[in-house]
Design an enzyme around this catalytic site. Structure first.
Site, PDB file in Angstrom:
ATOM      1  N   HIS A 137     -49.582  -2.609 -33.192  1.00 57.41           N
ATOM      2  CA  HIS A 137     -48.306  -3.075 -33.730  1.00 57.41           C
ATOM      3  C   HIS A 137     -47.319  -1.900 -33.851  1.00 57.41           C
ATOM      4  O   HIS A 137     -46.153  -2.002 -33.474  1.00 57.41           O
ATOM      5  CB  HIS A 137     -48.554  -3.729 -35.097  1.00 57.41           C
ATOM      6  N   GLU A 138     -47.827  -0.774 -34.340  1.00 55.26           N
ATOM      7  CA  GLU A 138     -46.960   0.410 -34.500  1.00 55.26           C
ATOM      8  C   GLU A 138     -46.492   0.944 -33.148  1.00 55.26           C
ATOM      9  O   GLU A 138     -45.328   1.279 -32.974  1.00 55.26           O
ATOM     10  CB  GLU A 138     -47.713   1.501 -35.273  1.00 55.26           C
ATOM     11  N   HIS A 141     -43.703  -1.081 -31.763  1.00 55.73           N
ATOM     12  CA  HIS A 141     -42.371  -0.744 -32.290  1.00 55.73           C
ATOM     13  C   HIS A 141     -41.753   0.388 -31.455  1.00 55.73           C
ATOM     14  O   HIS A 141     -40.569   0.358 -31.137  1.00 55.73           O
ATOM     15  CB  HIS A 141     -42.462  -0.274 -33.749  1.00 55.73           C
ATOM     16  N   GLU A 195     -40.097  -7.344 -36.072  1.00 58.25           N
ATOM     17  CA  GLU A 195     -41.486  -7.596 -36.465  1.00 58.25           C
ATOM     18  C   GLU A 195     -42.160  -8.582 -35.511  1.00 58.25           C
ATOM     19  O   GLU A 195     -43.290  -8.361 -35.083  1.00 58.25           O
ATOM     20  CB  GLU A 195     -41.534  -8.143 -37.899  1.00 58.25           C
TER      21      GLU A 195
HETATM   22 ZN   LIG Z   1     -43.787  -3.772 -37.932  1.00 60.41          ZN
END
Ligand SMILES: [Zn+2]
Length: 269
Positions: A137-138, A141, A195
């Protein structure tokens, strides 16, 4: 006269904003006043500054076994990230485990500078698959250029305020940029749109790297249940997009084939 000047400046600013857009990996147009390279450059300094206080106390990678585990997991994710966005092969990827048992957090700055706090791993009793989901997830980003986008929005706001007040401070120096990069990557919340994008790309990276997509669901469930003290930092910087759990469950179904194929490949080795 002043009104006219302000009007011209305002139109110039709008023109600048419209021309300074780019499309990210998720196909969304982003405001790009700060280029990705500028964000990466600023993040290098931000990374050093952020780790320094922990390094001075010997709290970086102080558990070699855990550091090696996180390195192994992120190496597999990076391999997939570089397939998804080949230019990231030039990134100077790095991951550190910060020994801070009270902090439930993890981040990846522009250019692939990552960290995970021991608090996240221990308080969540995170499995390898869940660590892979957090870091996936990071990394997502970063791949989606969210830091440069947020720096751009911050700058546009500053520019707007600057023009309105006829100030000349719209050109932040290098140190200021590094501070902004750190703040945006570590302490300020992402938008819910960002997100949702990071959830989608992150789970894909992890599945293709051979990590169970179902762990994305259990990870967020555990995160919401962390007990004792304030809610985890991670939740304040990663606000829940609409129906996160349902959206993730849908993604799990789509990602299972990637996961199973990757598993098979790994077992065949
Ligand atoms: Zn996030």
């Amino acid at each position: 006269m002043l009104k006219q000047i302000l009007r011209t400046l305002f139109l110039l600013l709008i023109g600048l904003l419209i021309s300074a857009c780019a499309t990210n990996l998720a196909g969304r147009r982003q405001l790009m006043l700060v280029s990705e390279n500028q964000a990466i450059e600023a993040s290098k300094q931000a990374y050093v500054n952020t780790l320094k206080p922990f390094a001075e106390k010997g709290r970086i990678d102080s558990d070699p076994k855990l550091a090696a585990l996180v390195q192994r997991i992120t190496d597999r994710l990076i391999e997939q990230a570089e397939i998804l966005r080949p230019e990231t092969r030039n990134w100077d990827w790095s991951v550190k485990v910060i020994d801070d048992p009270d902090t439930v957090n993890a981040w990846c700055m522009a250019g692939g500078k990552m960290a995970i706090y021991t608090g996240l791993i221990h308080k969540l009793k995170a499995t390898d698959d869940e660590i892979a989901q957090v870091m996936g997830h990071e990394i997502a980003h970063a791949l989606l250029n969210h830091t440069a986008e947020r720096m751009s929005v911050a700058m546009a706001t500053q520019l707007g305020i600057g023009i309105y007040a006829s100030r000349k401070n719209a050109d932040p120096g290098k140190t200021a940029l590094a501070a902004v990069a750190a703040q945006l990557a570590i302490t300020l919340p992402n938008s819910r749109t960002s997100e949702a994008e990071a959830d989608r790309i992150g789970i894909e990276l992890a599945a293709k790297a051979g990590y169970d997509p179902r762990a994305a669901v259990s990870l967020w469930q555990k995160m919401a249940k962390v007990s004792g003290g304030a809610p985890p930092e991670f939740l304040s910087t990663h606000p829940s997009p609409k129906n996160r759990e349902q959206a993730l469950k849908k993604l799990v179904k789509k990602m299972m084939p990637y996961y199973l194929a990757a598993k098979q490949r790994q077992q065949g080795k």
